[in-house]
Design an enzyme around this catalytic site. Structure first.
Site, PDB file in Angstrom:
ATOM      1  N   ASP A  44       0.849  -1.196   0.000  1.00 51.49           N
ATOM      2  CA  ASP A  44       0.000   0.000   0.000  1.00 51.49           C
ATOM      3  C   ASP A  44       0.882   1.242   0.000  1.00 51.49           C
ATOM      4  O   ASP A  44       1.673   1.455   0.919  1.00 51.49           O
ATOM      5  CB  ASP A  44      -0.881   0.008   1.254  1.00 51.49           C
ATOM      6  N   TYR A  49       3.082   9.804   0.319  1.00 51.48           N
ATOM      7  CA  TYR A  49       4.108   9.071   1.081  1.00 51.48           C
ATOM      8  C   TYR A  49       5.491   9.297   0.450  1.00 51.48           C
ATOM      9  O   TYR A  49       6.502   8.989   1.071  1.00 51.48           O
ATOM     10  CB  TYR A  49       3.832   7.566   1.140  1.00 51.48           C
ATOM     11  N   HIS A 111      -8.112   9.051  -1.770  1.00 52.05           N
ATOM     12  CA  HIS A 111      -7.416   9.013  -0.475  1.00 52.05           C
ATOM     13  C   HIS A 111      -8.272   9.569   0.670  1.00 52.05           C
ATOM     14  O   HIS A 111      -8.333   8.970   1.745  1.00 52.05           O
ATOM     15  CB  HIS A 111      -6.097   9.789  -0.585  1.00 52.05           C
ATOM     16  N   LEU A 193      -2.413  -1.275  13.928  1.00 62.08           N
ATOM     17  CA  LEU A 193      -1.758  -1.447  15.235  1.00 62.08           C
ATOM     18  C   LEU A 193      -1.798  -0.141  16.032  1.00 62.08           C
ATOM     19  O   LEU A 193      -1.051   0.020  17.001  1.00 62.08           O
ATOM     20  CB  LEU A 193      -0.300  -1.880  15.016  1.00 62.08           C
ATOM     21  N   ILE A 231      -3.411  -3.553   6.940  1.00 62.07           N
ATOM     22  CA  ILE A 231      -2.190  -3.030   6.278  1.00 62.07           C
ATOM     23  C   ILE A 231      -1.144  -2.699   7.336  1.00 62.07           C
ATOM     24  O   ILE A 231      -0.781  -1.530   7.500  1.00 62.07           O
ATOM     25  CB  ILE A 231      -2.456  -1.727   5.498  1.00 62.07           C
ATOM     26  N   SER A 234       5.764  -2.161   8.997  1.00 60.11           N
ATOM     27  CA  SER A 234       6.976  -2.303   9.780  1.00 60.11           C
ATOM     28  C   SER A 234       8.148  -2.334   8.820  1.00 60.11           C
ATOM     29  O   SER A 234       8.008  -2.761   7.669  1.00 60.11           O
ATOM     30  CB  SER A 234       6.972  -3.591  10.617  1.00 60.11           C
ATOM     31  N   ASN A 243       3.773 -10.197  11.561  1.00 57.63           N
ATOM     32  CA  ASN A 243       2.501  -9.563  11.188  1.00 57.63           C
ATOM     33  C   ASN A 243       1.739 -10.320  10.100  1.00 57.63           C
ATOM     34  O   ASN A 243       0.579 -10.009   9.834  1.00 57.63           O
ATOM     35  CB  ASN A 243       2.746  -8.113  10.738  1.00 57.63           C
TER      36      ASN A 243
END
Ligand code: NDP
Length: 282
Positions: A44, A49, A111, A193, A231, A234, A243
């Protein structure tokens, strides 16, 4: 419990995708390789980003090295908030393809709704046209509330395949998930998380100890058992592997009841009804 979710247009999407937010250019290559080796087949990213190009290079390298084929990968990117006009949205998709170095993405999402701009229906029509023209495998939205979803459906008759929203043990969004279930929309939990912040909760710790798993694994397993896709992000190899290692244990009814009690309605990120940042990306 399945490693894949079926979207309402028949496309199959992995239930676990690697999160790309704040993953640097230097980190992206090794992180994507570690994730693919651990079994991830979905990533993703998004223009803000700043790492679509790095993800594209990482995907190309894995394909060139014979680790995975393009058809085995599920790539998600998003339409930025400044591009909600119909024509701009079409051009933004082409730009994302160029930046990623791909000739299609698997899932393209609006988005944010940006209510003050009030153009998300136009943007949605552009995404639907891209799908009709078979230029993208599936289209959906992100950060949409029930009201935003209702409006898209009422005005276009086309239901998004996916709504990617903030969903954590502290923000379980039962009404939104019920609306998704009623309309065949797959729920994709971002910040699953809680950006790491909620992993020290004592209830989570007790349930993790009972199953011999980490708090992060219990949180992610909770998502899967209530029907969410996830999603997690890490850059650490042991966390990346943990995960996706979620299929060898099961939370029981007592665990699920205790975890349901952690819903406090508290967000980590912005409220989509109030978030109106739509400056062009530099
Ligand atoms: P997450 O909820 O995925 O949390 C990430 C944090 O958790 C990192 O600090 C990470 O640290 C830590 N972590 C990950 N795995 C473990 C583990 N097994 N044990 C302990 N700590 C762990 O946060 P994000 O906000 O990044 O959300 C995930 C993805 O969702 C994003 O990367 C992005 O792709 C998407 N997203 C989408 C948004 C949207 O508007 N559509 C908004 C926000 C996110 P470490 O690296 O040390 O493991």
């Amino acid at each position: 419990m399945d490693a894949n979710a079926k979207l309402h247009n028949g496309v199959t999407m992995p239930t676990i995708a690697l999160g790309g937010f704040s993953v640097s250019d230097e980190e992206t290559g090794p992180t994507v390789r570690t994730a693919i080796d651990a079994g991830y087949r979905a990533v993703d990213t998004a223009p803000p980003y700043g790492n679509e190009a790095a993800f594209g290079r990482a995907i190309a390298a894995n394909i060139a090295d014979g680790v995975v084929s393009r058809a085995d990968l599920f790539v998600i990117t998003k339409l930025w908030n400044a591009e909600h006009d119909y024509d701009r949205a079409l051009r933004a998709y082409d730009q994302s393809l160029r930046t990623l170095g791909l000739d299609y993405v698997d899932l393209y999402l609006i988005h944010w709704p940006i209510p003050a701009q009030d153009k998300y229906v136009d943007a949605w029509k552009a995404l639907v046209a891209l799908h009709d023209d078979q230029r993208v495998r599936a289209v959906g939205v992100s950060n949409f509330t029930v009201a935003h979803l209702r409006r898209l459906i009422d005005e276009t008759g086309i239901v998004p395949t996916v709504n990617q929203v903030e969903l954590t043990l502290a923000l379980q969004q039962p009404e939104l998930r019920a609306f998704h279930a009623e309309h065949g929309i797959v729920t994709q939990a971002y910040s699953p998380l809680g950006q790491g912040g909620s992993l020290s909760d004592p209830v989570l710790g007790e349930i993790a100890a009972k199953h011999g798993r980490s708090p992060a694994q219990v949180a992610l397993r909770w998502h899967l058992q209530v029907g969410n896709t996830v999603i997690p992000r890490s850059t650490k190899p042991d966390h990346i592997a943990a995960n996706i290692d979620l299929f060898g244990f099961e939370l029981d009814t007592a665990d699920l009841t205790r975890l349901a009690g952690l819903d406090a309605g508290t967000r980590t990120g912005p409220d989509p009804d109030e978030f109106n940042y739509a400056e062009p990306l530099g």
